[in-house]
Design a protein around this motif. Sequence first.
Motif, PDB file in Angstrom:
ATOM      1  N   VAL A 120      -0.125  19.376  -6.194  1.00 55.06           N
ATOM      2  CA  VAL A 120      -1.584  19.483  -6.279  1.00 55.06           C
ATOM      3  C   VAL A 120      -1.979  20.736  -5.511  1.00 55.06           C
ATOM      4  O   VAL A 120      -1.545  20.943  -4.376  1.00 55.06           O
ATOM      5  N   LYS A 121      -2.776  21.587  -6.168  1.00 55.28           N
ATOM      6  CA  LYS A 121      -3.187  22.851  -5.548  1.00 55.28           C
ATOM      7  C   LYS A 121      -4.705  22.931  -5.510  1.00 55.28           C
ATOM      8  O   LYS A 121      -5.388  22.204  -6.214  1.00 55.28           O
ATOM      9  N   ARG A 122      -5.228  23.845  -4.675  1.00 56.00           N
ATOM     10  CA  ARG A 122      -6.668  24.081  -4.572  1.00 56.00           C
ATOM     11  C   ARG A 122      -7.021  25.416  -5.188  1.00 56.00           C
ATOM     12  O   ARG A 122      -6.252  26.359  -5.078  1.00 56.00           O
ATOM     13  N   LYS A 123      -8.187  25.472  -5.819  1.00 52.05           N
ATOM     14  CA  LYS A 123      -8.666  26.741  -6.336  1.00 52.05           C
ATOM     15  C   LYS A 123      -9.055  27.612  -5.163  1.00 52.05           C
ATOM     16  O   LYS A 123      -9.529  27.121  -4.135  1.00 52.05           O
ATOM     17  N   LYS A 124      -8.888  28.921  -5.320  1.00 49.78           N
ATOM     18  CA  LYS A 124      -9.292  29.843  -4.266  1.00 49.78           C
ATOM     19  C   LYS A 124     -10.805  30.003  -4.328  1.00 49.78           C
ATOM     20  O   LYS A 124     -11.398  30.057  -5.408  1.00 49.78           O
ATOM     21  N   LYS A 125     -11.416  30.096  -3.169  1.00 50.45           N
ATOM     22  CA  LYS A 125     -12.857  30.287  -3.117  1.00 50.45           C
ATOM     23  C   LYS A 125     -13.189  31.735  -3.450  1.00 50.45           C
ATOM     24  O   LYS A 125     -12.467  32.649  -3.064  1.00 50.45           O
ATOM     25  N   ARG A 126     -14.306  31.938  -4.186  1.00 45.18           N
ATOM     26  CA  ARG A 126     -14.701  33.297  -4.562  1.00 45.18           C
ATOM     27  C   ARG A 126     -15.364  33.990  -3.379  1.00 45.18           C
ATOM     28  O   ARG A 126     -16.131  33.382  -2.630  1.00 45.18           O
ATOM     29  N   SER A 173     -10.688  16.380  -9.039  1.00 43.58           N
ATOM     30  CA  SER A 173     -11.956  16.507  -8.323  1.00 43.58           C
ATOM     31  C   SER A 173     -11.792  17.372  -7.083  1.00 43.58           C
ATOM     32  O   SER A 173     -10.684  17.561  -6.576  1.00 43.58           O
ATOM     33  N   GLY A 174     -12.896  17.907  -6.599  1.00 43.11           N
ATOM     34  CA  GLY A 174     -12.888  18.669  -5.360  1.00 43.11           C
ATOM     35  C   GLY A 174     -12.252  20.036  -5.464  1.00 43.11           C
ATOM     36  O   GLY A 174     -11.692  20.523  -4.482  1.00 43.11           O
TER      37      GLY A 174
END
Length: 48
Positions: free
Chosen positions: A40-46, A21-22
């Motif tokens: 755990v990694k975060r997607k890069k914002k477009r 999530s998130g």
Amino acid sequence: MPKAFERCVRSGGRVRTKKLSGGRYMHLCFKDGKSYAGEVKRKKKRRR
């Protein structure tokens, strides 16, 4: 990355990506019936 995860990848384990999530995700390595979790990694914002 955790040492056990890296060892699994180097020895030919199958890497899968699990969505969280998130906008987060984590890689999992499967080898010999066991699983090893990566970071755990975060997607890069477009950018627009």
